[in-house]
Design a protein around this motif. Structure first.
Motif, mmCIF file in Angstrom:
data_model
loop_
_atom_site.group_PDB
_atom_site.id
_atom_site.type_symbol
_atom_site.label_atom_id
_atom_site.label_comp_id
_atom_site.label_asym_id
_atom_site.label_seq_id
_atom_site.Cartn_x
_atom_site.Cartn_y
_atom_site.Cartn_z
ATOM 1 N N ALA A 219 -19.009 18.126 -0.086
ATOM 2 C CA ALA A 219 -19.549 16.757 -0.191
ATOM 3 C C ALA A 219 -18.443 15.779 -0.570
ATOM 4 N N LEU A 220 -17.588 16.189 -1.520
ATOM 5 C CA LEU A 220 -16.503 15.293 -1.950
ATOM 6 C C LEU A 220 -15.564 14.962 -0.785
ATOM 7 N N LEU A 221 -15.173 16.011 -0.049
ATOM 8 C CA LEU A 221 -14.191 15.786 1.023
ATOM 9 C C LEU A 221 -14.808 15.026 2.206
ATOM 10 N N PHE A 222 -15.990 15.456 2.651
ATOM 11 C CA PHE A 222 -16.604 14.757 3.784
ATOM 12 C C PHE A 222 -17.047 13.343 3.382
ATOM 13 N N GLY A 223 -17.519 13.226 2.134
ATOM 14 C CA GLY A 223 -17.951 11.906 1.673
ATOM 15 C C GLY A 223 -16.777 10.945 1.610
ATOM 16 N N GLN A 224 -15.662 11.404 1.024
ATOM 17 C CA GLN A 224 -14.474 10.550 0.936
ATOM 18 C C GLN A 224 -13.914 10.232 2.325
ATOM 19 N N ALA A 225 -14.152 11.138 3.276
ATOM 20 C CA ALA A 225 -13.694 10.884 4.655
ATOM 21 C C ALA A 225 -14.556 9.818 5.325
ATOM 22 N N GLY A 226 -15.631 9.414 4.652
ATOM 23 C CA GLY A 226 -16.521 8.387 5.222
ATOM 24 C C GLY A 226 -17.471 8.971 6.262
ATOM 25 N N MET A 227 -17.608 10.307 6.263
ATOM 26 C CA MET A 227 -18.402 10.942 7.324
ATOM 27 C C MET A 227 -19.854 11.174 6.914
ATOM 28 N N LEU A 228 -20.225 10.761 5.684
ATOM 29 C CA LEU A 228 -21.604 11.035 5.245
ATOM 30 C C LEU A 228 -22.410 9.726 5.186
ATOM 31 N N GLN A 229 -22.204 8.861 6.155
ATOM 32 C CA GLN A 229 -22.875 7.561 6.110
ATOM 33 C C GLN A 229 -23.899 7.390 7.225
ATOM 34 N N TYR A 230 -24.221 8.482 7.882
ATOM 35 C CA TYR A 230 -25.083 8.356 9.072
ATOM 36 C C TYR A 230 -26.464 8.963 8.816
ATOM 37 N N PRO A 231 -27.468 8.493 9.587
ATOM 38 C CA PRO A 231 -28.820 9.055 9.383
ATOM 39 C C PRO A 231 -28.996 10.374 10.146
ATOM 40 N N ILE A 232 -28.189 11.357 9.796
ATOM 41 C CA ILE A 232 -28.277 12.651 10.493
ATOM 42 C C ILE A 232 -29.264 13.529 9.715
ATOM 43 N N ASN A 252 -16.636 6.763 -9.449
ATOM 44 C CA ASN A 252 -16.139 5.502 -8.855
ATOM 45 C C ASN A 252 -15.327 5.732 -7.587
ATOM 46 N N LEU A 253 -15.858 6.517 -6.683
ATOM 47 C CA LEU A 253 -15.100 6.855 -5.472
ATOM 48 C C LEU A 253 -15.337 5.808 -4.380
ATOM 49 N N VAL A 254 -14.288 5.586 -3.592
ATOM 50 C CA VAL A 254 -14.414 4.658 -2.455
ATOM 51 C C VAL A 254 -14.029 5.433 -1.192
ATOM 52 N N PRO A 255 -14.976 5.608 -0.268
ATOM 53 C CA PRO A 255 -14.658 6.419 0.925
ATOM 54 C C PRO A 255 -13.788 5.673 1.929
ATOM 55 N N LEU A 256 -13.229 6.434 2.848
ATOM 56 C CA LEU A 256 -12.467 5.836 3.950
ATOM 57 C C LEU A 256 -13.442 5.262 4.970
ATOM 58 N N ASN A 257 -12.914 4.379 5.799
ATOM 59 C CA ASN A 257 -13.723 3.877 6.912
ATOM 60 C C ASN A 257 -13.728 4.966 7.999
ATOM 61 N N PRO A 258 -14.900 5.457 8.380
ATOM 62 C CA PRO A 258 -14.923 6.608 9.316
ATOM 63 C C PRO A 258 -14.314 6.315 10.684
ATOM 64 N N VAL A 259 -14.099 5.049 11.016
ATOM 65 C CA VAL A 259 -13.537 4.770 12.356
ATOM 66 C C VAL A 259 -12.100 5.313 12.493
ATOM 67 N N ILE A 260 -11.469 5.660 11.364
ATOM 68 C CA ILE A 260 -10.079 6.131 11.483
ATOM 69 C C ILE A 260 -9.978 7.531 12.094
ATOM 70 N N TRP A 261 -11.125 8.255 12.133
ATOM 71 C CA TRP A 261 -11.058 9.627 12.653
ATOM 72 C C TRP A 261 -11.146 9.650 14.168
ATOM 73 N N LYS A 262 -10.284 10.444 14.760
ATOM 74 C CA LYS A 262 -10.263 10.505 16.230
ATOM 75 C C LYS A 262 -10.731 11.870 16.709
ATOM 76 N N PHE A 263 -11.634 11.839 17.692
ATOM 77 C CA PHE A 263 -12.160 13.071 18.276
ATOM 78 C C PHE A 263 -11.855 13.159 19.772
ATOM 79 N N LEU A 264 -11.548 12.003 20.351
ATOM 80 C CA LEU A 264 -11.399 11.958 21.817
ATOM 81 C C LEU A 264 -10.215 12.785 22.308
ATOM 82 N N ARG A 265 -10.382 13.395 23.442
ATOM 83 C CA ARG A 265 -9.325 14.165 24.107
ATOM 84 C C ARG A 265 -8.720 15.244 23.192
#
Ligand code: SF4
Length: 423
Positions: A219-232, A252-265
């Motif tokens: 949870a800490l790692l995925f949350g900080q990566a900004g990946m736990l913000q979706y209604p999945i 007092n954690l501030v996550p990253l903006n998830p747009v920085i992660w790349k999955f394409l290609r």
């Protein structure tokens, strides 16, 4: 002609020394050409030159045209006071020392064999990946080994430079710097900045404190990566999301903006989701992983930690919201060897340098020696020319040879180039 060529000619004495006279007719006997100076100041230090029967000991400066003496302002620089000889291709302006004394000059333009210059130009004008491919006949093993070892050290220095920069930023805390360096590599090229940022904003101490709770670490790692913000909807995601909300508020954690992660290609096995899950598993298996690595454990022990299995969820997912056919969720052999080659060996090498402990640099070289050779298009080209490629020590040496010598065409600084030019 480049000055580097003239340096090479002087350093190896590849000119007609017997016929050389000073530009004012001085008798010149070169007793010792001195040693190259890699710092500022004259090009060769501690040369022994007999001029009109008197032995002078001092420095040598080299230029294509003698007028460069003034262009480089050596005539006003007292670091050049002890220059005893000016070696030039063409004398077009007599040089004077800062003290006002005329500097004895020799002109090499008529004393360098044409064939030597022809070979040098052939290398310089060749735009193949390995410029000497066409002229290399049989590489003496000693020169090949020397160059591969030199290039390997250059490469280890270059790789460890970034780690040392991180170390500075992290107040000399090796564990933190190692953690960030490791995560950076885990992101491969595409997600390396994002992974580095994730490590920077997710304190290793917080992970260590919660190491006994696998879902909390996830949870800490995925949350900080900004990946736990979706209604999945799936249960694993919901559990992590809920846990992260609590931890975020508490710490007092501030996550990253998830747009920085790349999955394409990308191949799914390299998706950042899977890499973060693997990182979490490694840190749960050995919560003091980075300080433990500084004790130089056996490679098989390190491998055992690196192949730690993430949560079973990742056996059937590459992404949170899409199920896939079952696959290996932990790191494969190639990724493990890549981490040992590109992260662990450079860290040991850097640690040994900083702490003046040879056992770390020796361990780095031994580790590379024990790992399989990398195999890519570049390395295959060197292999075809007879360069050995038996282990990662060889392949890293070959990549270093390309990076530091062949691509920038530093053939005059290369032991193989020296053989080719002076043959
Ligand atoms: S740097 Fe050395 S190995 Fe590379 S092309 Fe030049 S001579 Fe050949």
């Amino acid at each position: 002609m480049e000055e580097a060529f003239l340096h090479f000619v002087w350093q190896h004495g590849l000119f007609d020394q017997l016929r050389c006279r000073g530009t004012h007719g001085e008798l010149i006997e070169i007793v010792n050409r001195g040693y190259p100076n890699f710092d500022s100041g004259p090009d060769f230090l501690d040369a022994h030159i007999r001029i009109n029967s008197q032995l002078w000991i001092g420095n040598v400066e080299i230029h294509i045209h003698s007028a460069e003496w003034y262009q480089h302002r050596h005539h006003k620089d007292f670091a050049y006071d002890n220059t005893i000889l000016h070696v030039v291709l063409t004398d077009n302006d007599p040089a004077f020392l800062p003290t006002g004394t005329r500097l004895v000059t020799i002109e090499l333009k008529d004393h360098i064999p044409r064939s030597l210059y022809g070979k040098y130009e052939a290398l310089r004008q060749n735009f193949l990946t390995i410029p000497c491919s066409n002229v290399i006949q049989k590489i003496p093993q000693s020169e090949t080994e020397e160059m591969m070892e030199t290039s390997l050290l250059y490469r280890l220095h270059r790789k460890s430079a970034y780690l040392l920069e991180l170390l500075k930023q992290m107040d000399n805390d090796w564990q933190k710097a190692f953690y960030v360096f490791f995560c950076r590599y885990l992101g491969f090229k595409v997600n390396s900045d994002a992974m580095e940022n994730l490590a920077r904003i997710t304190p290793i101490s917080l992970i260590q404190k919660n190491r006994d709770q696998p879902e909390l670490v996830d949870a800490l790692l995925f949350g900080q990566a900004g990946m736990l913000q979706y209604p999945i909807k799936n249960q694993y995601y919901q559990t992590l999301r809920k846990e992260y909300q609590y931890q975020k508020h508490k710490n007092n954690l501030v996550p990253l903006n998830p747009v920085i992660w790349k999955f394409l290609r990308m191949r799914p096995v390299n998706f950042p989701t899977l890499k973060i899950a693997q990182l979490s598993a490694i840190l749960q298996t050995n919560y003091h992983f980075f300080s433990w690595l500084l004790d130089i454990p056996e490679p098989r022990e390190i491998k055992a930690v690196l192949i730690s299995r993430p949560s079973a969820f990742w056996k059937t997912h590459y992404h949170f919201n899409k199920k896939s056919a079952p696959h290996a969720e932990n790191m494969g052999n190639q990724s493990v060897n890549g981490l040992l080659t590109n992260v662990v060996a450079p860290v040991w090498f850097a640690y040994g340098r900083v702490h003046h402990q040879n056992r770390y640099s020796d361990a780095a070289l031994q580790l590379l020696h024990s790992l399989p050779a990398e195999n890519n298009k570049l390395i295959r080209q060197y292999s075809l020319l007879g360069f050995p490629n038996q282990s990662a020590r060889d392949s890293q040496g070959l990549m270093g040879l390309s990076e530091f010598f062949c691509i920038p065409k530093k053939c005059t600084n290369c032991a193989i180039g020296k053989c080719i030019l002076s043959a």
